[in-house]
Design an enzyme around this catalytic site. Sequence first.
Site, PDB file in Angstrom:
ATOM      1  N   GLY A 104       0.763  -1.351  -0.124  1.00  0.00           N
ATOM      2  CA  GLY A 104       0.105   0.106  -0.079  1.00  0.00           C
ATOM      3  C   GLY A 104       0.798   1.258  -0.039  1.00  0.00           C
ATOM      4  O   GLY A 104       0.295   2.499  -0.289  1.00  0.00           O
ATOM      5  N   CYS A 105       1.984   1.266   0.136  1.00  0.00           N
ATOM      6  CA  CYS A 105       2.783   2.550   0.411  1.00  0.00           C
ATOM      7  C   CYS A 105       4.239   2.180  -0.148  1.00  0.00           C
ATOM      8  O   CYS A 105       4.720   1.344  -0.069  1.00  0.00           O
ATOM      9  CB  CYS A 105       3.149   2.850   1.893  1.00  0.00           C
ATOM     10  SG  CYS A 105       3.379   1.436   2.932  1.00  0.00           S
ATOM     11  N   ILE A 106       4.685   3.165  -0.857  1.00  0.00           N
ATOM     12  CA  ILE A 106       5.864   3.058  -1.616  1.00  0.00           C
ATOM     13  C   ILE A 106       6.969   4.279  -1.326  1.00  0.00           C
ATOM     14  O   ILE A 106       6.670   5.304  -1.191  1.00  0.00           O
ATOM     15  CB  ILE A 106       5.717   3.151  -3.158  1.00  0.00           C
ATOM     16  CG1 ILE A 106       4.735   1.972  -3.496  1.00  0.00           C
ATOM     17  CG2 ILE A 106       6.951   3.154  -3.967  1.00  0.00           C
ATOM     18  CD1 ILE A 106       3.363   2.536  -3.839  1.00  0.00           C
TER      19      ILE A 106
END
Lengths: 106, 410
Positions: A104-106
């Site tokens: 969900g997060c980069i």
Amino acid sequence: MTLTINPEVLEGIEFDEEGFMVDADDWTPTIGETIAAILELDLTERHWDVINFVRQEYADKGEAPTLRRITKVGGIPTKELYQLFPDGPAKIAAKVSGLAKPTGCI
Amino acid sequence: MKTLLILGAGTGGTMVANKMSEHLDANEWKIILVDKDETHYYQPGFLFIPFEIYSPQDVVKPKRDFVPPNVEFIISDIEMIEPEQNRVKLAKRSKWIDYDYLVVATGSHVHPEETEGMVNGGWYKNIFDFYTVEGATALSRFLKFWKGGRLVLNITEMPIKCPVAPLEFLFLADWYFTERGIRDKVELVLATPLDGAFTKPRASAILGNMLENKGIYIEPEFNIGEVDSSKQVIRSYDEREIDYDLFVTVPTNMGAEVIERSGMGDELNFIPTDKHTLQSKNWENIFIIGDAGDVPTSKAGSVAHFMLDVLIENMQRHMEGLELRSTFDGHANCFIESGFEKGILIDFNYDVEPLPGKYPLPGFGPFSLLQESPANHWGKMIFRWTYWNVLLKGGEMPFESQMSMAGKWA
Ligand SMILES: Cc1cc2nc3c(=O)[nH]c(=O)nc-3n(C[C@H](O)[C@H](O)[C@H](O)COP(=O)(O)OP(=O)(O)OC[C@H]3O[C@@H](n4cnc5c(N)ncnc54)[C@H](O)[C@@H]3O)c2cc1C
């Protein structure tokens, strides 16, 4: 409270070091209940709304949804999600649903 | 005459307009570029405004300066995209434009109003963002006269553009308050929804250490539920509270509203995009560059640059009826300003997380990866010149689109 743990259900199922299932396709609702019981969660219908949504997302997209997606697309308000899964809804719902830790997060 | 329509003249859209105007035959193709704003903002410069390293004038130039003469540039809000009809409606004179190919480059924008209580009471009094020129400028005025207290920086939710910018802000704050002689009167706190300083483990450990060494406290897995500006606290959904004297927020980032109106986005208005070809997942004559898409890599100008060659080639291949190439690898690199005229460089892609080592940059010499050095700071400062003079014009940069393992310690 009907927290019964039947560890036999989890026999042969592989988990990573953080307790997420390695192969999401091994998951069954009974396994979900057992994981929930280990996490001391008593699953209500509302929990199942979340789990079913999460599983559906996995079937469609191959990964766990973000918190915002569960709220906006799944229709369950964030506050309620925290009541259902106090230790972090996106993570715990993924865990109970047999999915890998949400990126969900980069 | 066929039409290539480009929506958004920020980093990505401007580069595409420049490149495509070289490639397409002007007798056959018309290129139209649309943006609502006449001014181009060098967004990486926003970070330096609060600390008076840059002034607002240092980060703006007219968009027109970067548009090639054979591209029609229209200043207008984009009201609606109708991908099934291959047309776009502009606000200006309610004009419709039919297109053969569409490039969407409408970026990602901050939405403080998504968080309860954020824009009440304290907004731009002791609550600021630095992702807009207005926020960064207001914060600069506040900091000038601040006597100290607890500064809390919070990331509302991921993804955000330039995910290292919050860390850079804190590193610079540590330097700025030291210079001002009030570092001992300022407490610096990072409240983040992540479980550490950054999204990738090796970099997270190293950056986490740097925070600790600089005396910056980190509150991980903090998902903000509300701001109570009368009590000056932020509260997480799991009911942790953090007091602040100064609250700096990185608000929810979302794709442009026109994407939502047009029913083309996901829950954050980002457009589903093939992560290797950069083609829209739903319409084959639509390509997406930069922050507007949902590809799982960092939202950054450097990434938009690495996307450029792949997007240009694939669009031309599609025009020729050829199969697309799956060559975009998620390559991202960022100079991280770490204060005291030093910086760090990280370089990564979909499969390889940032690793320590040396980045061999032809003509510039090696930059240290994941390690502080003065050269990296100068790399960051030179980036502004490069951005205006080379990058926006689609010129050759000394970086390859695909990541290389040369110099990395795996
Ligand atoms: C504080 C900060 C620091 C950063 N630091 C770095 C860094 O160090 N390195 C780096 O590589 N990147 C950095 N970035 C990120 C970088 O600026 C962006 O990723 C990059 O600009 C994205 O380009 P883009 O073309 O996708 O979007 P943008 O450049 O944001 O352009 C989008 C354009 O679309 C237009 N638009 C949107 N909606 C409409 C509409 N309805 N009608 C008409 N026009 C519309 C907007 O006006 C805008 O011009 C930073 C960003 C910030 C905020």
